[in-house]
Design an enzyme around this catalytic site. Structure first.
Site, mmCIF file in Angstrom:
data_model
loop_
_atom_site.group_PDB
_atom_site.id
_atom_site.type_symbol
_atom_site.label_atom_id
_atom_site.label_comp_id
_atom_site.label_asym_id
_atom_site.label_seq_id
_atom_site.Cartn_x
_atom_site.Cartn_y
_atom_site.Cartn_z
ATOM 1 N N GLY A 293 0.727 -1.139 -0.460
ATOM 2 C CA GLY A 293 0.132 0.159 0.038
ATOM 3 C C GLY A 293 0.715 1.358 -0.038
ATOM 4 N N SER A 294 0.139 1.912 0.000
ATOM 5 C CA SER A 294 0.656 3.403 0.575
ATOM 6 C C SER A 294 2.392 3.889 1.003
ATOM 7 C CB SER A 294 0.054 5.117 0.729
ATOM 8 O OG SER A 294 -1.650 4.809 0.127
ATOM 9 N N THR A 295 2.425 2.580 2.212
ATOM 10 C CA THR A 295 4.107 3.048 2.733
ATOM 11 C C THR A 295 5.533 2.683 1.239
ATOM 12 O OG1 THR A 295 4.012 0.674 3.265
ATOM 13 C CG2 THR A 295 3.587 2.186 4.722
ATOM 14 N N LYS A 297 5.246 4.495 -1.581
ATOM 15 C CA LYS A 297 4.825 5.398 -2.326
ATOM 16 C C LYS A 297 6.522 6.415 -1.909
ATOM 17 C CE LYS A 297 -0.064 6.160 -2.219
ATOM 18 N NZ LYS A 297 -1.304 6.814 -2.274
#
Length: 640
Positions: A293-295, A297
């Site tokens: 997920g967004s980690t 990014k």
């Protein structure tokens, strides 16, 4: 026919010659055996008469970075029998069985074995000191007490998946006990004696004692206090969210030293038989793979900054709530989108379409080259068994959609240890270090350090200047973006949330997520990084709501303990409607327990440890700003 005297004499001569030659050959043979082969044959004979009772060495202790013992040995002797020396086996079994708590018939069968030495098992292995004394008082011929010990883990389930456990013969079976079994085991000693054919000790023979060589002491990078803080929060997460699993890792981002690592479900090494093998065989922080997920990014951000593809403050991006790529509509987590925003706000808001744009600017070759350089898709090499590789797209599989989803952490699979190791490189100046839990090997008798495990630099991934930009952007995420629940007043926390849909039955589930948060502090000089991932928490499933507060609680306690000084400057937290009111922590040090509640009112909750009636230390420190209802942890002692 008459035999002549000459013939008789000739025959007598040859007969005598034959006898002389035979005696000469026999004398030569005896001389050869006695003088030439004597020593060898004597040794072989002695070996056939020799019996041994083994003495196991003390297994090396496992200690934390400060010398706190995490695994050591307690005396637990083992009962041995020499069947040939036991004249009345039935009587021996009758007297010994009640002491060991075993069946008399089973014991009789073991005593009747046609073997030189028999260890009485299982009841005779690793018995208590009280039973040892009772066996000794019986004075039974042919029954021996061998010095032995068993492994003891004084903190129960603390760091269980790292430490592992040993078997009935002190052999390592899992964890570090298995990984470093040879060094920890040492070499066995023995008492040997000469026995006659009936098993009796040979008269006038002497015993030979070979002392055991104890195993080496293994010092870890773990800190028992930090480990306790982490595991406390894991337990709280289980109680609050009832997840399928939860993991946490705390590391020094500057050198790859693991300060704490844990997961739930867990077990106690002394009681491993009471749980499923899946629990103790799977060290989730290094074994579990999932879409980050967004980690993830953070990696896209670092690559884009390093390649000069974005200016966070001067460039803007418009988010309508989705982006179209290769015929697929990729949505932002916020319905309706974030509208016009700077790229710094893209990071703060964890805006998926904004990160898709960064991935497109990089292109698949550049983006995946950085993903590889940060260590994804390959084992980190941590000195623990069972590490997985994770899964990355092959270059031939990457089209426009795969490039876009990878940029915001979907479609790829990582392990927690890969994630924290890569983000450490992104914020520590760009250096990717090999994570490790072994710190040094120590000679137990003298305390001499025989070998020190030094930090291992794998590669420089991004420049120090780019790393500084990443830190500053991630500090804004915690102060003004989706990571506000990880804010710790005075410590300049940076970090990133993650909320990833789980794949169930080949499809993304709308109801099951892995939520996570990775945070570090201080943002100007990171000394601690913490990663928490929660698998399918019940209730609200957002990393900023579930995982960020867990990281905050760990850091609020661990940073003061580690001696990290608060910062005077930090990005001020932006409070939004619905945020919990912020209050100032009072000074409780020096107060007695009975006086505490006058200062607390309804703003705080207390958690205490230690003994005594006076507060000697507190966390968070006095003057810190925290959310109303936060826990103040007090450490009690004497005011003397």
């Amino acid at each position: 026919m008459k035999i002549s005297q000459v013939t008789v004499r000739r025959r007598l001569f040859f007969a005598l010659l034959f006898v002389v030659i035979a005696f000469a050959a026999l004398i030569i043979r005896l001389g050869y055996v006695q003088l030439w082969k004597g020593a060898e044959l004597s040794e072989r004979a002695e070996n056939s008469w020799r019996r041994e009772v083994l003495f196991q060495p003390k297994r090396g202790e496992v200690i934390d970075r400060n010398g706190v013992r995490l695994a050591y040995n307690i005396s637990s002797p083992t009962i041995w029998a020499v069947p040939a020396q036991i004249k009345n086996k039935a009587e021996t079994a009758r007297r010994l069985a009640p002491v060991l708590g075993m069946s008399e018939s089973v014991l009789f069968k073991q005593l009747s074995k046609r073997e030189r030495i028999v260890d009485i098992k299982p009841a005779g292995r690793k018995i208590s000191l009280n039973k040892t004394q009772q066996v000794r008082e019986l004075g039974l011929p042919g029954i021996y007490i061998g010095e032995d010990n068993k492994r003891y883990y004084p903190f129960g389930s603390l760091a269980a998946h790292i430490l592992g456990f040993t078997g009935g013969y002190n052999q390592g079976l899992t964890g570090l006990e298995l990984r470093y079994d040879q060094r920890l085991s040492g070499l066995a000693g023995s008492v040997s004696y000469l026995a006659q054919a009936n098993g009796d000790v040979m008269p006038d023979s002497s015993d030979q004692y070979t002392p055991p060589r104890d195993g080496l002491t293994l010092q870890l990078t773990l800190d028992q206090t930090v480990q306790s803080i982490v595991e406390r929060e894991l337990d709280q997460a289980v109680l609050k969210f009832q997840p399928k699993s939860v993991i946490a890792i705390a590391m020094n981002p500057k050198n790859g030293e693991i300060l704490a690592m844990g997961s739930r479900p867990t077990y106690e090494p002394d009681k491993y038989r009471e749980v499923s093998s899946e629990v103790y065989n799977r060290n989730l922080p290094i074994w579990m793979t999932y879409e980050p997920g967004s980690t993830f990014k953070i990696i896209t951000l670092a690559a884009a900054l390093q390649e000069g593809k974005v200016n966070l403050t001067k460039e803007h991006f418009y988010d309508p709530g989705y982006t179209e790529v290769g015929g697929a509509r990729l949505r932002c987590w916020k319905k309706g989108g974030h509208g016009s925003q700077s790229f710094l706000e893209v990071v703060e808001n964890s805006c998926n379409p904004g990160f898709v744009a960064l991935g497109q600017r990089l292109g698949k070759e550049k983006l995946f080259s950085y993903i590889n350089a940060f260590g994804f898709g390959q084992k980190t090499g941590i000195d623990l068994n069972g590490e997985e590789n994770g899964i990355m797209f092959k270059p031939s599989q990457v089209g426009p959609v795969e490039l876009a989803t990878t940029a915001f952490g979907q479609g790829v699979s990582v392990t927690p240890i890969q994630q924290i190791t890569a983000v450490s490189a992104a914020i520590n100046g760009g250096k990717l270090f090999k994570p490790h839990v072994a710190k040094s090997w120590i000679q137990p008798e003298t305390g001499t350090v025989l070998e020190e495990v030094k930090p291992e630099l794998v590669r420089q991934v991004i420049s120090p200047e780019t790393s500084k930009q990443v830190r500053e952007a991630l500090e804004s995420v915690v102060a003004q973006g989706t990571g506000r629940n990880a804010f710790v007043d005075g410590y300049r926390v940076g970090g990133k949330t993650g909320t990833a849909q789980k794949v169930v039955g080949g499809r993304y589930s709308a109801n099951e997520h892995i939520v996570s948060f990775i945070g570090f502090a201080p943002a100007d000089d990171p000394q601690l990084i913490v990663y928490v991932a929660v698998d399918n928490p019940q209730g609200i499933q957002f990393g900023g709501v579930v995982a960020a507060p867990i990281v905050r609680n760990i850091m609020a306690d661990a940073l003061p303990y580690l001696g990290v000084k608060p910062r005077t400057k930090q990005v001020e937290k932006e409070y939004r409607y619905g945020d919990t009111p912020i209050v100032t922590v009072p000074n409780l040090v020096g107060k007695t327990v009975s006086d505490l509640y006058e200062d607390l009112n309804m703003n705080f909750r207390l958690a205490s440890s230690g003994s005594g009636d006076t507060v000697v230390r507190q966390a968070p420190a006095a003057g810190s700003k925290v959310e109303r209802g936060s826990v103040i942890r007090i450490y009690l002692g004497s005011d003397n």
